[in-house]
Design a protein around this motif. Structure first.
Motif, mmCIF file in Angstrom:
data_model
loop_
_atom_site.group_PDB
_atom_site.id
_atom_site.type_symbol
_atom_site.label_atom_id
_atom_site.label_comp_id
_atom_site.label_asym_id
_atom_site.label_seq_id
_atom_site.Cartn_x
_atom_site.Cartn_y
_atom_site.Cartn_z
ATOM 1 N N ILE A 65 1.054 -1.047 -0.394
ATOM 2 C CA ILE A 65 0.125 0.118 0.078
ATOM 3 C C ILE A 65 0.876 0.765 0.166
ATOM 4 C CG2 ILE A 65 -2.163 -1.058 1.253
ATOM 5 C CD1 ILE A 65 -1.036 -0.021 3.455
ATOM 6 N N LEU B 94 9.236 -0.801 13.486
ATOM 7 C CA LEU B 94 10.418 -0.587 12.934
ATOM 8 C C LEU B 94 11.049 0.376 13.855
ATOM 9 C CD1 LEU B 94 8.504 1.105 9.732
ATOM 10 C CD2 LEU B 94 9.817 -1.331 10.303
ATOM 11 N N PHE C 51 1.398 -2.973 16.911
ATOM 12 C CA PHE C 51 1.418 -1.842 18.246
ATOM 13 C C PHE C 51 2.327 -0.913 17.911
ATOM 14 C CE2 PHE C 51 1.328 -6.905 20.748
ATOM 15 C CZ PHE C 51 -0.391 -5.914 21.139
ATOM 16 N N VAL D 135 -5.054 1.028 6.546
ATOM 17 C CA VAL D 135 -4.555 0.097 7.701
ATOM 18 C C VAL D 135 -5.502 -0.540 8.806
ATOM 19 C CG1 VAL D 135 -2.376 0.854 6.946
ATOM 20 C CG2 VAL D 135 -3.484 1.707 8.848
ATOM 21 N N TYR E 194 4.719 4.454 17.152
ATOM 22 C CA TYR E 194 4.179 5.354 15.756
ATOM 23 C C TYR E 194 3.415 4.099 14.661
ATOM 24 C CZ TYR E 194 2.595 8.194 12.271
ATOM 25 O OH TYR E 194 2.065 8.765 11.521
HETATM 26 P P1 ADP Z 1 3.350 -2.230 13.082
HETATM 27 O O1 ADP Z 1 3.449 -2.577 12.013
HETATM 28 O O2 ADP Z 1 3.356 -2.607 14.812
HETATM 29 O O3 ADP Z 1 2.165 -0.789 13.544
HETATM 30 P P2 ADP Z 1 6.041 -1.159 12.774
HETATM 31 O O4 ADP Z 1 6.586 -0.167 14.186
HETATM 32 O O5 ADP Z 1 6.532 -2.168 12.194
HETATM 33 O O6 ADP Z 1 4.513 -1.452 13.368
HETATM 34 O O7 ADP Z 1 5.007 -0.283 11.863
HETATM 35 C C1 ADP Z 1 5.053 1.064 12.192
HETATM 36 C C2 ADP Z 1 4.137 1.849 10.565
HETATM 37 O O8 ADP Z 1 4.066 1.683 9.617
HETATM 38 C C3 ADP Z 1 2.658 0.823 10.449
HETATM 39 O O9 ADP Z 1 1.463 0.791 11.531
HETATM 40 C C4 ADP Z 1 2.576 0.958 9.137
HETATM 41 O O10 ADP Z 1 1.611 1.472 8.469
HETATM 42 C C5 ADP Z 1 3.675 1.528 8.587
HETATM 43 N N1 ADP Z 1 4.654 0.302 7.459
HETATM 44 C C6 ADP Z 1 5.646 -0.504 7.705
HETATM 45 N N2 ADP Z 1 5.948 -0.784 7.214
HETATM 46 C C7 ADP Z 1 4.926 -1.019 6.125
HETATM 47 C C8 ADP Z 1 4.845 -0.831 4.654
HETATM 48 N N3 ADP Z 1 5.885 -2.321 3.927
HETATM 49 N N4 ADP Z 1 4.388 -0.939 3.452
HETATM 50 C C9 ADP Z 1 3.776 0.155 4.107
HETATM 51 N N5 ADP Z 1 3.274 0.581 5.606
HETATM 52 C C10 ADP Z 1 4.120 0.344 6.728
#
Ligand code: ADP
Length: 625
Positions: A559, A591, A587, A581, A574
């Motif tokens: 996405i 990242l 949580f 989403v 965050y």
């Molecule tokens: P979580 O996945 O638990 O929400 P993350 O810290 O892994 O937390 O990711 C933070 C946010 O970044 C996610 O809520 C998501 O919206 C966005 N995100 C992470 N990886 C991707 C990706 N590969 N493609 C799109 N959005 C992503």
């Protein structure tokens, strides 16, 4: 004989007349010499030929100095004496001609000169000059006009000041009842024309709550028992538009010779705006005083200018102890740098919101605070200081700590059972493989992938807790990247059949680092790639060697992420919030951990993404030498 006698008689007569004449000449000379009026004669060349004592006294010279000198040298104005001499030569008679003479002591004497010329057979003999000293009179006149000028000036200034502050003036003759009101006064009261207003009419416009107070003040004054000064503020319903205004009237009562009230006069000012501002100020002060948050004012040099009761409660220092002191008093030694950073940002006109830090109380205890700091500007817009709101978040922090501890404890307790489940699953799979039990093997693999996912969650939580406590430790070793990646891809592929995961260029790469933690980074990235590509697609893991390092990229066709969100993704907790989403659980720590673990490895995570097209997360690691 008779003739001789006659001659003798005549001679005697002449002698008598002669001595009589001489006596009179002496008398006359004495009279002139000692006359009170200064007199002198000047010859046709302008030389003084005679002067009496009064003249010498008037100018301070001796007869020797004066007589024989040029009359022009005593005049302050060359053109004046020039004119005088010309006129006299032309036979004019001067009457009270004004001139300025110089006294021997240097001072100027103002005089009036009356003079004409004595001629004999048409020949110029000398002038006859009378000089009247009018210096005292002239100086008095100058002094008076100077006084008048000053008086006019100060009157003009007073008038300007009265007009500038919109001060009305009034004058009430208490004996005739006549009332004079200035234009401004009429404007304040809302009297449009020149109509008079009686005391009764005036009082009728005063607010009922204020009327009796006003009346009793006037009565007090009229009785003459106390001071003759009057100063009352009251509400008045303006005559033209009926608006209720606050007026302030100040005045003085004057009495006549018999001590009876005679005149009552003073000023009137509309103070509504000032009162409103005061009330507003008072309301703000009340809010600041009753706030639970510390509200502190300080200069750009960090000198405290105000300190509310909550500040005293939170930091333990009283207002007296802080105002005028440096704010550094409440900053822990190891955070003093923070203050100059904050002040420099404020100086640039920035606001600082919810900045979490620690401060030190008077008793030495450290407390957690959240600061919101804004610049204070003067009326010209220049930044002259800062207002700081500090909230004590020690309790909140403790609460957070307890929650973290709980999650960490649960995670820790789950780690051992999960690990043994994984182990038994792997044993079962081994048996199934031996017995060629294909269904058993397939189910075992699925179980293994899910258990690993749970283990990752537990690991992420434990890592988070460790990072927050600053206790994360790297167990660095040399390891091969390819087997680690293959294992991750295999597990991930088992979790989703809708995605195709490929590996490119990752063979034969040896790295030096914490294998488990790098694994955690990669699993998080691959799991996100699956999670945020709900409609499936390819996920490419690509390795690219560049001098002494490898760049690893995880690319999906999901996405995507908006530019705004890209900046915040790596913050703790965050999560993106949008329609796409909404149904994807998480949580917001994955990242954050990725970024932290890489930071510990001296690397950094980067993201490239376009909404609706996909995302690529990449980072670089040093090759093992
Ligand atoms: P979580 O996945 O638990 O929400 P993350 O810290 O892994 O937390 O990711 C933070 C946010 O970044 C996610 O809520 C998501 O919206 C966005 N995100 C992470 N990886 C991707 C990706 N590969 N493609 C799109 N959005 C992503």
């Amino acid at each position: 004989m008779e003739e001789r006698e006659h001659l003798v008689e005549e001679l005697n007569q002449l002698r008598k007349e002669n001595s009589e004449l001489r006596r009179r000449v002496t008398e006359l000379t004495d009279f002139i010499e000692n006359a009170a009026i200064p007199l002198h004669w000047v010859d046709k060349n302008g030389i003084v030929v005679w002067a009496n004592q009064a003249e010498l006294d008037a100018l301070g010279y001796t007869a020797d100095e004066y007589i024989g000198s040029s009359i022009a040298s005593y005049h302050a104005d060359a053109d004046v004496i020039g004119d005088i001499l010309t006129r006299l030569t032309n036979n004019e008679t001067l009457n009270n001609y004004p001139a300025r003479l110089r006294h021997k002591d240097g001072t100027i004497r103002h005089v009036l000169i009356s003079s004409n010329v004595l001629r004999e057979n048409g020949e110029f003999v000398h002038t006859r000059c009378f000089t009247k000293d009018i210096t005292a009179m002239v100086e008095e006149e100058q002094r008076r006009s100077e006084l008048m000028r000053k008086l006019e000036e100060s009157e003009a200034r007073l008038r300007q000041a009265i007009e500038a502050i919109k001060l009305g003036t009034w004058d009430w003759d208490t004996q005739t009842g006549e009332m004079y009101l200035s234009t401004e006064c009429r404007r304040i009261l809302g009297l449009s024309g020149l109509e008079a207003i009686s005391v009764e009419e005036f009082l009728a416009q005063v607010h009922t709550d204020d009327r009796s107070r006003l009346e009793s003040e006037v009565n007090r004054l009229m009785q003459g028992t106390s001071s003759n000064q009057f100063d009352v503020s009251y509400r008045f319903r303006r005559l033209d538009d009926g608006e209720l205004r606050w007026l302030r009237t100040q005045g003085t009562l004057f009495v006549d010779d018999e001590n009876r009230p005679d005149r009552f006069a003073g000023t009137m000012l509309d103070v509504t705006d000032a009162r409103m501002a005061d009330e507003k100020d008072a309301r703000l002060v009340a809010i600041i005083e009753s706030s639970n948050d510390a509200i502190v004012g300080k200069t750009l040099q960090g000198c405290v200018t105000s300190w509310n009761p909550a500040a005293q409660h939170i930091f333990g220092f009283t207002e007296e102890e802080m105002v005028g002191q440096s704010i550094v008093k409440i900053i822990p030694d190891d955070r003093v740098e923070e203050e100059s950073f904050i002040l420099s940002r404020l100086g640039a006109g920035e606001n600082i919101a919810h900045f979490e830090t620690k401060r030190q109380r008077k008793d030495g205890r450290l407390i957690d605070v959240s600061l919101t700091i804004s610049p204070i500007r003067d009326s010209a817009g220049r930044i002259i200081g800062a207002s700081k709101i500090a909230r004590d978040i020690t309790e909140k922090k403790l609460e957070e700590q307890r929650k973290n501890d709980f999650v960490a404890m649960v995670s820790h307790e789950m780690k051992t059972p999960l690990t043994s489940i994984l182990l038994y699953t792997q044993l079962l799979m081994k048996n199934a493989r031996k017995n060629e039990d294909r269904t058993g093997l397939q189910m075992g693999s699925r179980m293994e992938a899910h258990i690993k996912k749970m283990i990752l969650m537990v690991q992420d939580y434990l890592s988070l807790a460790r990072i927050e406590e600053g206790k994360i430790e790297l167990r660095q070793e040399r390891f091969d990247l390819c087997p680690l990646l293959e294992e991750i891809v295999q597990d991930a592929q088992l979790l989703s059949a809708r995605h195709r995961i490929t590996l490119t260029g990752c063979n034969m790469i040896s790295l030096f680092g914490d294998r488990d933690k790098i694994g955690q980074v990669l699993i998080n990235l691959v799991n996100n790639a699956i999670k945020y590509s709900p409609s499936g697609g390819s996920i490419h893991i690509e390795c690219e060697l560049r001098d002494g390092a490898v760049r690893i990229a995880v690319r999906d066709e999901g996405i995507g992420i908006s530019e705004v969100d890209q900046k915040k993704l790596f913050q703790r907790f965050y999560r993106v919030t949008n329609e796409k989403v909404r149904n994807i659980a998480g949580f917001g720590i994955g990242l954050y951990l990725v970024a932290e673990i890489l930071r510990y490895h001296g690397s950094a995570i980067e993201v490239e993404s376009r909404e609706g097209e996909g995302s690529t997360f990449s980072f670089e690691l040093q090759l093992a030498s």
